[in-house]
Design an enzyme around this catalytic site. Structure first.
Site, PDB file in Angstrom:
ATOM      1  N   TYR A 154       0.830  -1.210   0.000  1.00 32.76           N
ATOM      2  CA  TYR A 154       0.000   0.000   0.000  1.00 32.76           C
ATOM      3  C   TYR A 154       0.857   1.249   0.000  1.00 32.76           C
ATOM      4  CZ  TYR A 154       0.905   0.961   4.982  1.00 32.76           C
ATOM      5  OH  TYR A 154       1.503   1.278   6.171  1.00 32.76           O
ATOM      6  N   LYS A 185       6.371  -1.711   1.970  1.00 30.61           N
ATOM      7  CA  LYS A 185       5.180  -1.149   2.633  1.00 30.61           C
ATOM      8  C   LYS A 185       4.047  -2.162   2.468  1.00 30.61           C
ATOM      9  CE  LYS A 185       3.104   3.469   3.242  1.00 30.61           C
ATOM     10  NZ  LYS A 185       3.244   3.626   4.671  1.00 30.61           N
ATOM     11  N   LEU A 204      11.154   1.479   6.923  1.00 29.08           N
ATOM     12  CA  LEU A 204      10.573   2.050   5.718  1.00 29.08           C
ATOM     13  C   LEU A 204      11.131   3.462   5.577  1.00 29.08           C
ATOM     14  CD1 LEU A 204       8.259   1.555   3.549  1.00 29.08           C
ATOM     15  CD2 LEU A 204       6.952   3.140   4.960  1.00 29.08           C
TER      16      LEU A 204
END
Ligand code: PLP
Length: 287
Positions: free
Chosen positions: A31, A150, A206
């Site tokens: 996502y 992600k 991330l």
């Protein structure tokens, strides 16, 4: 609120996928969350690059080229009746078809990915909230070793974040092998002796789009900064601690595990960086 699902724009409440979708059954998907200000997406190309990297990371072919994504996203933004948006994009490995086992770990063959997007109002922190800062707790980072993807399978992040919520705090600062990784839903910066410290991008975190913008702004405005491993001791003796994300922007953490961070109020560098970020954002939006 309008949504997009597999080629169709429709009211969010009408967007339905099969219970056998790999996203639902396995959390098999990725996502993105794109902030949109006055109906203009911020750093869209960066978000699309990261989406592609996440898709590559799970070996799922992108259903659209960059231009195709951009076109769909801009159309979805226009369809909303609110200007500042948090736009969510999800791509899963789709739904097994007739003749395939309904549930099988192996990738289903010949199945199109499920693409789902919607936007909700983006509510950023008020000046009063920024002035107050937030508290955080720390926890052992017990996630998998591919945190640079992600992924929609966010169970570990959810459990970690809930530790903060249970303590009445905003974020969980994660440590792995004695070093800072990131927040459960944000990146974490440290300020010590006037130097901004950021953990180096790796498979253990991330790399946020906001993280990149903050480092760009530090470089542009001559703010001393280092991208390097940050020890737990440095986190615990920081003058300032920030969390950053597309929706939280730059938020000062003023208490960690109940102890004040620095003076226990948002520090001068956090305030400076927030000012730079807001100015930069408005410049980009006007361009
Ligand atoms: N790290 C994690 C685990 C996140 O979930 C997020 C955002 O939600 C970030 C970092 C920050 O990324 P960005 O600045 O692109 O929103």
């Amino acid at each position: 609120m309008n949504a997009y699902l597999n080629g169709q724009f429709l009211p969010l409440a009408e967007a339905k996928v099969s219970a056998l979708d790999r996203g639902f059954v396995f959390g098999d998907g990725v996502y993105e969350v794109v902030p949109v200000y006055s109906k203009k997406p911020f750093r869209l190309d960066d978000h699309l690059r990261r989406l592609q990297a996440s898709l590559d990371g799970i070996r799922l072919a992108s259903p659209h080229a960059t231009d195709g994504w951009r076109e769909l996203i801009l159309r979805l933004i226009e369809l909303q009746d609110f200007a500042d948006q948090s736009l969510y994009i999800q791509v899963t490995r789709g739904t097994p078809v007739a003749g395939q086992l309904p549930r099988d770990h192996a990738f289903p063959k010949g199945v199109p990915p499920t693409v789902f997007m919607f936007a909700q109002p983006l509510v950023t922190a008020t000046p009063a909230q920024k002035a107050a800062g937030v508290c955080a707790v720390s926890a052992l980072d017990n996630r998998w070793l591919r945190c640079n993807i992600k992924a929609i399978s966010l169970l570990a992040n959810i459990l970690l974040r809930q530790q903060a919520v249970d303590a009445g705090c905003a974020e969980t600062v994660m440590l792995r092998d004695g070093f800072l990784t990131e927040g459960a839903a944000s990146n974490i910066f440290v300020v010590k002796d006037g130097v901004l410290l950021a953990p180096p991008p790796s498979n253990l975190m991330l790399t946020g789009i906001t993280y990149d913008v903050v480092l760009e702004l530090a470089a542009t405005h001559g703010i001393p900064h280092q991208v390097r491993a940050i020890s737990e001791a440095e986190v615990r003796t920081a003058d300032e601690l920030w969390m950053t994300s597309s929706t939280k922007e730059i938020m000062a953490i003023v208490r960690l595990d109940g102890a004040p961070v620095g003076a226990g109020v948002p520090g001068p560098l956090a305030q400076q960086m927030d000012g730079l970020y807001q100015t930069f954002k408005h410049q980009v939006m006007r361009a």
